[in-house]
Scaffold this active site. Structure first.
Site, PDB file in Angstrom:
ATOM      1  N   SER A  66       0.618  -1.573  -0.121  1.00 50.81           N
ATOM      2  CA  SER A  66      -0.321   0.058  -0.062  1.00 50.81           C
ATOM      3  C   SER A  66       0.551   1.664  -0.192  1.00 50.81           C
ATOM      4  O   SER A  66       0.440   2.040  -0.240  1.00 50.81           O
ATOM      5  CB  SER A  66      -1.479  -0.414   1.380  1.00 50.81           C
ATOM      6  OG  SER A  66      -0.075   0.649   2.418  1.00 50.81           O
ATOM      7  N   TYR A  68      -8.422   2.352   5.142  1.00 45.80           N
ATOM      8  CA  TYR A  68      -8.082   2.015   6.937  1.00 45.80           C
ATOM      9  C   TYR A  68      -6.794   3.075   7.113  1.00 45.80           C
ATOM     10  O   TYR A  68      -6.378   2.756   8.482  1.00 45.80           O
ATOM     11  CB  TYR A  68      -7.431   0.490   6.554  1.00 45.80           C
ATOM     12  CG  TYR A  68      -6.283   0.837   5.958  1.00 45.80           C
ATOM     13  CD1 TYR A  68      -6.508  -0.103   4.798  1.00 45.80           C
ATOM     14  CD2 TYR A  68      -5.515  -0.358   7.492  1.00 45.80           C
ATOM     15  CE1 TYR A  68      -4.573  -0.296   4.656  1.00 45.80           C
ATOM     16  CE2 TYR A  68      -4.101  -0.274   6.228  1.00 45.80           C
ATOM     17  CZ  TYR A  68      -4.303  -0.384   4.988  1.00 45.80           C
ATOM     18  OH  TYR A  68      -2.429  -0.692   4.554  1.00 45.80           O
ATOM     19  N   TYR A 116      -7.315 -10.484   0.346  1.00 47.52           N
ATOM     20  CA  TYR A 116      -6.622 -11.117  -0.842  1.00 47.52           C
ATOM     21  C   TYR A 116      -7.417 -12.053  -1.327  1.00 47.52           C
ATOM     22  O   TYR A 116      -6.577 -12.766  -2.043  1.00 47.52           O
ATOM     23  CB  TYR A 116      -5.021 -12.091   0.133  1.00 47.52           C
ATOM     24  CG  TYR A 116      -4.215 -11.075   0.607  1.00 47.52           C
ATOM     25  CD1 TYR A 116      -4.108 -10.228   1.137  1.00 47.52           C
ATOM     26  CD2 TYR A 116      -2.794 -11.247   0.240  1.00 47.52           C
ATOM     27  CE1 TYR A 116      -3.652  -9.064   1.908  1.00 47.52           C
ATOM     28  CE2 TYR A 116      -1.667 -11.076   0.557  1.00 47.52           C
ATOM     29  CZ  TYR A 116      -2.020  -9.157   1.232  1.00 47.52           C
ATOM     30  OH  TYR A 116      -1.008  -9.055   1.319  1.00 47.52           O
ATOM     31  N   HIS A 168       4.686 -11.722   3.505  1.00 42.74           N
ATOM     32  CA  HIS A 168       4.362 -10.267   4.359  1.00 42.74           C
ATOM     33  C   HIS A 168       5.610 -10.051   5.942  1.00 42.74           C
ATOM     34  O   HIS A 168       5.418 -11.481   6.424  1.00 42.74           O
ATOM     35  CB  HIS A 168       3.197 -10.558   4.996  1.00 42.74           C
ATOM     36  CG  HIS A 168       2.031  -9.053   5.094  1.00 42.74           C
ATOM     37  ND1 HIS A 168       2.378  -8.388   6.159  1.00 42.74           N
ATOM     38  CD2 HIS A 168       1.757  -8.185   4.345  1.00 42.74           C
ATOM     39  CE1 HIS A 168       2.366  -7.532   6.472  1.00 42.74           C
ATOM     40  NE2 HIS A 168       0.383  -7.106   4.736  1.00 42.74           N
ATOM     41  N   ASP A 221       3.774  -7.702  11.127  1.00 42.73           N
ATOM     42  CA  ASP A 221       3.009  -6.587  11.916  1.00 42.73           C
ATOM     43  C   ASP A 221       1.595  -7.158  12.066  1.00 42.73           C
ATOM     44  O   ASP A 221       0.309  -6.446  12.266  1.00 42.73           O
ATOM     45  CB  ASP A 221       3.251  -5.537  11.570  1.00 42.73           C
ATOM     46  CG  ASP A 221       3.655  -5.519  10.162  1.00 42.73           C
ATOM     47  OD1 ASP A 221       3.753  -6.538   9.221  1.00 42.73           O
ATOM     48  OD2 ASP A 221       3.084  -4.584   8.899  1.00 42.73           O
ATOM     49  N   GLN A 262      -5.674  -5.449  10.873  1.00 41.99           N
ATOM     50  CA  GLN A 262      -4.534  -6.259   9.253  1.00 41.99           C
ATOM     51  C   GLN A 262      -5.179  -7.957   9.821  1.00 41.99           C
ATOM     52  O   GLN A 262      -4.764  -8.746   9.617  1.00 41.99           O
ATOM     53  CB  GLN A 262      -3.909  -5.789   8.689  1.00 41.99           C
ATOM     54  CG  GLN A 262      -3.330  -4.266   7.738  1.00 41.99           C
ATOM     55  CD  GLN A 262      -2.716  -4.754   7.269  1.00 41.99           C
ATOM     56  OE1 GLN A 262      -2.388  -4.928   5.775  1.00 41.99           O
ATOM     57  NE2 GLN A 262      -1.255  -4.062   7.289  1.00 41.99           N
ATOM     58  N   ASP A 290     -28.855  25.319  21.259  1.00 38.03           N
ATOM     59  CA  ASP A 290     -28.060  25.605  19.637  1.00 38.03           C
ATOM     60  C   ASP A 290     -29.219  26.430  18.581  1.00 38.03           C
ATOM     61  O   ASP A 290     -29.728  25.862  17.950  1.00 38.03           O
ATOM     62  CB  ASP A 290     -28.718  23.815  18.984  1.00 38.03           C
ATOM     63  CG  ASP A 290     -27.710  23.863  17.694  1.00 38.03           C
ATOM     64  OD1 ASP A 290     -27.335  24.608  16.842  1.00 38.03           O
ATOM     65  OD2 ASP A 290     -28.195  22.899  16.907  1.00 38.03           O
TER      66      ASP A 290
HETATM   67  C1  SPV Z   1     -26.053  19.608  13.932  1.00 37.83           C
HETATM   68  O1  SPV Z   1     -25.151  18.727  13.868  1.00 37.83           O
HETATM   69  O2  SPV Z   1     -25.861  20.674  14.287  1.00 37.83           O
HETATM   70  C2  SPV Z   1     -26.997  19.897  12.566  1.00 37.83           C
HETATM   71  C3  SPV Z   1     -27.590  18.650  12.250  1.00 37.83           C
HETATM   72  O3  SPV Z   1     -26.901  20.776  12.218  1.00 37.83           O
HETATM   73  S1  SPV Z   1     -28.679  18.973  12.693  1.00 37.83           S
HETATM   74  O4  SPV Z   1     -29.068  19.196  13.784  1.00 37.83           O
HETATM   75  O5  SPV Z   1     -30.016  17.207  12.017  1.00 37.83           O
HETATM   76  O6  SPV Z   1     -29.837  20.409  12.501  1.00 37.83           O
HETATM   77 MG    MG Z   2     -26.481  22.029  13.714  1.00 36.07          MG
END
Ligand code: SPV
Ligand code: MG
Length: 431
Positions: free
Chosen positions: A9, A43, A75, A89, A92, A98, A203
């Site tokens: 990788s 990952y 694989y 390999h 590790d 893994q 909020d």
């Molecule tokens: C938040 O996570 O504050 C968002 C998404 O704005 S929601 O709460 O669904 O409005």
């Molecule tokens: Mg929000």
């Protein structure tokens, strides 16, 4: 001549790799599998060098007979198609993310009598330098562009909320085994709901920018994954342009701003809360001003449409989202607070009729039965789990508080808590 297989990788070859390739070639004819960008990004950090160039890198080595592409961490397909006598390999992978892949290899080889050869994994000086390069992934100039890059590599990004350093670490480090590979989150969502709630505030755009930035800094200090900030309404356009440059300078990858005006309340109240949607042109002006203000190509502005939340219908949602994209939005977010995904699926189908490429974000909090593959098939590119770490932590904390109060001691709460030894070493010191 035995057929030998090794999978890589890495995007930078150092002396340790060259040594192990030489040893493997001594066992027989060596085929190197190069993992796809997509498989690697499931990952760990995505490779800095694209797949085609990584293939050329190995093709140019005389010890390598042929190079094939390995599509998944598992694989299985390669072993079934090429049935190599020997898989090589480093040892590790016996432990850690893994180990499941290794177990499957052992099982598959046993089915046809193949052999697994493991050599001790040694850290070379080059690898130390390599780790330093990984550390640079957290630097603002690298981190900022990682969301855009991931969107170009993976069809769907899985994003989890983080509201402090500890939850940032959970999003950064949590991995599970999934379909023969590993799965982790691609990015972090710094939600206004969770950032406010964690501070004991509603909020309503009350937590000011300084405080939101302190949360971002706390998370960025200990993590490397890209961050999408919930920017609420973005505030006044005259202020938004400054906010945006601050976020860009910090190394945030994207901001999502919603098309509301006046006192913003959480969308999940639906029409219960008095909320006013912004006029389309005014919101387009905000997007345009933001795009003009940003200094780099990396930073992304997503326009969040609240038409479905506010019962304004599909036509309004579609008209708004197409207008926001025309105004320069790098992506859109369509939100819904219905219990079923129907209205989001209808929106996605109709939006994708004319716009096949703009990244679309969905937040399936209320319509939580839908799976990521279903959302991807419907045309979504980013799925945000917007509040789940906080919502799961709160009831657990209340239960512990109640248990201690009830019993007048903490013994009964002990089984609800992680062991002391574990919390002491949860965050190791760097030395
Ligand atoms: C938040 O996570 O504050 C968002 C998404 O704005 S929601 O709460 O669904 O409005
Ligand atoms: Mg929000």
């Amino acid at each position: 001549m035995k057929q030998v297989y090794m999978c890589f990788s890495t995007d930078i070859l150092h002396s340790g790799h060259i040594r192990i390739l030489r040893r493997a070639a001594e066992l027989g004819e060596l085929t190197v599998g190069v993992l796809t960008d997509e498989a690697i990004a499931t990952y760990k950090r995505y490779p800095l060098i694209p797949l085609a160039e990584r293939i050329q890198l190995f093709e140019s080595l005389s010890d390598v007979k042929r190079v094939v592409v390995q599509q998944t961490l598992s694989y299985r397909d390669i072993l079934q198609e090429h049935t190599p006598d020997i898989v090589v390999h480093g040892d590790d992978w016996r432990t850690g993310v893994q180990s499941g892949v290794r177990e499957e290899v052992v099982r598959l080889l046993a089915e046809y009598g193949g052999e697994l050869v493991e050599w001790p994994y040694t850290h070379s000086a080059a690898e130390e330098a390599f780790s330093a390069l990984n550390a640079r992934m957290s630097m603002p100039e690298v981190r900022r562009g990682r969301l855009r890059r991931l969107l170009s590599i993976k069809p769907l990004l899985s994003v989890m909320e983080a509201h402090n350093g500890l939850t940032g670490l959970i999003v950064e480090n949590t991995q599970v085994e999934a379909q023969g590979g590993m799965k982790g989150f691609d990015a972090m969502w710094v939600s206004s709901l969770c950032d406010s709630t964690a501070k004991g505030k509603p909020d309503i755009e009350l937590v000011d920018l300084t405080s939101r930035i302190a949360t971002l800094e706390e998370i960025m200090e200990v993590t490397t994954k890209p961050i999408i900030l919930d920017g609420d309404t973005g505030g006044q356009t005259e202020h938004f342009v400054y906010t945006l440059r601050t976020l860009e300078r910090l190394g945030i990858s994207a901001i999502i701003i919603e098309d509301k005006t006046g006192l913003k309340k959480n969308s999940l109240f639906g029409t219960q809360a008095q909320q006013k949607q912004e006029n389309v042109e005014a919101f387009c002006d905000k997007i345009r001003a933001g795009k003009q203000a940003q200094k780099t190509k990396d930073f992304m502005i997503f326009a969040r449409c609240e038409s479905l939340i506010l019962n304004q219908g599909q036509e309004d949602a579609l008209h708004r989202c197409h207008s926001y994209v025309t105004a320069g939005a790098d992506g859109i977010m369509i939100h819904s607070c219905q219990r079923t995904p129907d209205e989001v699926l209808e929106f996605l189908a109709r939006f994708r009729e004319t716009d096949k490429t703009t990244p679309v974000v969905v937040v399936p909090t209320t319509y939580d039965s839908i799976t990521e593959p279903e959302l991807q098939a419907a045309g979504a590119n980013i799925v945000i789990y917007a509040n789940h770490l906080l919502r799961s932590a709160f009831p657990a904390m209340v239960k512990t508080a109640q248990t201690i109060l009830t019993h007048g001691r903490s013994q009964e709460a002990d089984s609800l808590c992680m062991p002391i030894k574990q919390i002491l070493t949860l965050i190791p010191t760097e030395d």
